[in-house]
Design a protein around this motif. Sequence first.
Motif, PDB file in Angstrom:
ATOM      1  N   UNK A  78      -7.301   3.027  -9.356  1.00 17.38           N
ATOM      2  CA  UNK A  78      -7.841   2.095 -10.601  1.00 17.38           C
ATOM      3  C   UNK A  78      -6.831   1.242 -11.118  1.00 17.38           C
ATOM      4  N   UNK A  79      -5.524   2.423 -10.735  1.00 18.30           N
ATOM      5  CA  UNK A  79      -4.661   1.766 -12.111  1.00 18.30           C
ATOM      6  C   UNK A  79      -3.751   0.807 -10.495  1.00 18.30           C
ATOM      7  N   UNK A  80      -3.923   0.661  -9.316  1.00 21.55           N
ATOM      8  CA  UNK A  80      -2.689  -0.088  -8.558  1.00 21.55           C
ATOM      9  C   UNK A  80      -3.820  -1.156  -8.274  1.00 21.55           C
ATOM     10  N   UNK A  81      -4.633  -0.727  -8.361  1.00 19.11           N
ATOM     11  CA  UNK A  81      -5.987  -2.232  -7.531  1.00 19.11           C
ATOM     12  C   UNK A  81      -5.819  -1.729  -6.479  1.00 19.11           C
ATOM     13  N   UNK A  82      -5.856  -1.058  -5.654  1.00 18.46           N
ATOM     14  CA  UNK A  82      -5.678  -0.020  -4.007  1.00 18.46           C
ATOM     15  C   UNK A  82      -6.883   0.613  -4.035  1.00 18.46           C
ATOM     16  N   UNK A  83      -7.701   0.589  -4.075  1.00 23.64           N
ATOM     17  CA  UNK A  83      -8.385   1.899  -3.428  1.00 23.64           C
ATOM     18  C   UNK A  83      -8.355   3.222  -2.524  1.00 23.64           C
ATOM     19  N   UNK A  84      -8.646   1.699  -1.566  1.00 19.80           N
ATOM     20  CA  UNK A  84      -8.754   2.265  -0.132  1.00 19.80           C
ATOM     21  C   UNK A  84      -6.998   2.534   0.085  1.00 19.80           C
ATOM     22  N   UNK A  85      -6.332   2.426  -0.076  1.00 17.46           N
ATOM     23  CA  UNK A  85      -5.074   3.359  -0.294  1.00 17.46           C
ATOM     24  C   UNK A  85      -5.068   4.845  -0.487  1.00 17.46           C
TER      25      UNK A  85
ATOM     26  N   UNK B 214       0.696  -1.363  -0.495  1.00 13.99           N
ATOM     27  CA  UNK B 214       0.241  -0.209   0.051  1.00 13.99           C
ATOM     28  C   UNK B 214       0.881   1.433  -0.224  1.00 13.99           C
ATOM     29  N   UNK B 215       1.779   1.102   0.883  1.00 16.20           N
ATOM     30  CA  UNK B 215       3.005   2.830   0.920  1.00 16.20           C
ATOM     31  C   UNK B 215       3.608   2.643  -0.441  1.00 16.20           C
ATOM     32  N   UNK B 216       3.747   1.234  -1.257  1.00 16.40           N
ATOM     33  CA  UNK B 216       4.178   1.848  -1.916  1.00 16.40           C
ATOM     34  C   UNK B 216       4.505   2.516  -2.609  1.00 16.40           C
ATOM     35  N   UNK B 217       2.784   2.008  -3.609  1.00 22.17           N
ATOM     36  CA  UNK B 217       1.666   2.929  -4.706  1.00 22.17           C
ATOM     37  C   UNK B 217       1.593   4.307  -3.956  1.00 22.17           C
ATOM     38  N   UNK B 218       1.373   4.564  -3.294  1.00 24.68           N
ATOM     39  CA  UNK B 218       0.669   5.474  -2.244  1.00 24.68           C
ATOM     40  C   UNK B 218       2.209   6.847  -2.966  1.00 24.68           C
ATOM     41  N   UNK B 219       2.690   5.901  -2.931  1.00 24.68           N
ATOM     42  CA  UNK B 219       4.913   6.520  -3.175  1.00 24.68           C
ATOM     43  C   UNK B 219       4.567   6.834  -4.513  1.00 24.68           C
ATOM     44  N   UNK B 220       4.547   5.729  -4.918  1.00 23.72           N
ATOM     45  CA  UNK B 220       4.644   5.548  -6.878  1.00 23.72           C
ATOM     46  C   UNK B 220       3.853   6.871  -7.056  1.00 23.72           C
ATOM     47  N   UNK B 221       2.411   7.294  -6.530  1.00 27.58           N
ATOM     48  CA  UNK B 221       1.668   8.238  -7.238  1.00 27.58           C
ATOM     49  C   UNK B 221       1.593   9.352  -6.014  1.00 27.58           C
ATOM     50  N   UNK B 222       3.059   9.667  -5.612  1.00 33.42           N
ATOM     51  CA  UNK B 222       2.963  10.933  -4.639  1.00 33.42           C
ATOM     52  C   UNK B 222       2.826  12.255  -5.392  1.00 33.42           C
ATOM     53  N   UNK B 223       3.652  11.650  -7.113  1.00 36.33           N
ATOM     54  CA  UNK B 223       3.255  13.572  -7.567  1.00 36.33           C
ATOM     55  C   UNK B 223       2.141  13.893  -7.862  1.00 36.33           C
ATOM     56  N   UNK B 224       1.592  12.661  -8.472  1.00 37.44           N
ATOM     57  CA  UNK B 224       0.171  13.182  -9.288  1.00 37.44           C
ATOM     58  C   UNK B 224      -0.576  13.125  -8.014  1.00 37.44           C
ATOM     59  N   UNK B 225      -0.780  13.112  -7.088  1.00 32.36           N
ATOM     60  CA  UNK B 225      -1.488  12.865  -5.880  1.00 32.36           C
ATOM     61  C   UNK B 225      -0.799  14.543  -5.142  1.00 32.36           C
ATOM     62  N   UNK B 226      -0.284  15.122  -5.027  1.00 35.11           N
ATOM     63  CA  UNK B 226       0.337  16.742  -5.070  1.00 35.11           C
ATOM     64  C   UNK B 226      -0.146  17.279  -6.077  1.00 35.11           C
ATOM     65  N   UNK B 227       0.191  17.758  -7.464  1.00 38.34           N
ATOM     66  CA  UNK B 227      -0.783  17.951  -8.150  1.00 38.34           C
ATOM     67  C   UNK B 227      -1.964  17.974  -8.794  1.00 38.34           C
ATOM     68  N   UNK B 228      -2.815  16.916  -8.580  1.00 38.44           N
ATOM     69  CA  UNK B 228      -3.900  16.916  -7.889  1.00 38.44           C
ATOM     70  C   UNK B 228      -4.725  18.364  -7.286  1.00 38.44           C
ATOM     71  N   UNK B 229      -3.426  17.596  -5.662  1.00 36.53           N
ATOM     72  CA  UNK B 229      -4.079  18.704  -4.387  1.00 36.53           C
ATOM     73  C   UNK B 229      -3.686  19.807  -5.274  1.00 36.53           C
ATOM     74  N   UNK B 230      -3.472  20.203  -6.081  1.00 39.20           N
ATOM     75  CA  UNK B 230      -2.766  21.225  -6.076  1.00 39.20           C
ATOM     76  C   UNK B 230      -4.448  22.508  -6.726  1.00 39.20           C
TER      77      UNK B 230
END
Length: 223
Positions: A184-191, A1-17
């Motif tokens: 959807x890409x990681x199949x980890x919606x809860x995270x 779970x944490x690996x997936x979040x780390x992988x997409x952290x940049x995109x999440x921060x872009x979305x937050x911006x």
Amino acid sequence: MFEALYQYQGQLLQGLTTTLIVAFGSFVVGFLIAAVLAPAAVYGNLLTRRIIMGYVGLIRGLPELLVIFLIFYGGTVLLTKLAGRYVEVDALTAGIASLSVVSAAYLTEILRSALLSVAQGQWEAALSLGFRRPRAFLLVVLQQMMVKALPGLTNQWLVILKESALVSVIGLEELMRKSVVAAGATHQPLAFYLAAAGFYVIITGISTLLLKAYETRLTPHMR
């Protein structure tokens, strides 16, 4: 779970911006519109008051999602006809415009109510000191109005911040849409949904603290 979040952290921060841009832009534009409409709704002639209150009533009676669709698709149709060729409204522009229209209606009512709550004696006192009405409004009435309106303004900012998630339906990649794509890409919606929830809670918490501090600064006599 944490690996997936780390992988997409940049995109999440872009979305937050993008979320913050949409929310802040919508609130500021809506406030500027309301700052004009609210005094006109109180001091304007009968026709002006009816038009403004009709606008407020109409927008408050429509779902925000419907307003977004109307401005996004309606704007595209209008621009296409005017230009003589297909022109699509930018999703960011449509998102800010839509939520600005919505927030302006609610903010107008908040400011109008706050303005009406200022005692008539405050006007009379300022005018008796030789102030003209515009100066009396700016120096005496406006500050009291803002103190009374601040709780409502704070609540409306938090509402707009959360409603910014609705603009994902027109393709704007804000925080919610980035979270959906990553889930959807990681199949980890809860995270990713928990991460999005955490971002929203942090932003709303910081906003509440800052606005509360500002309210305390405006009302030192109430400390």
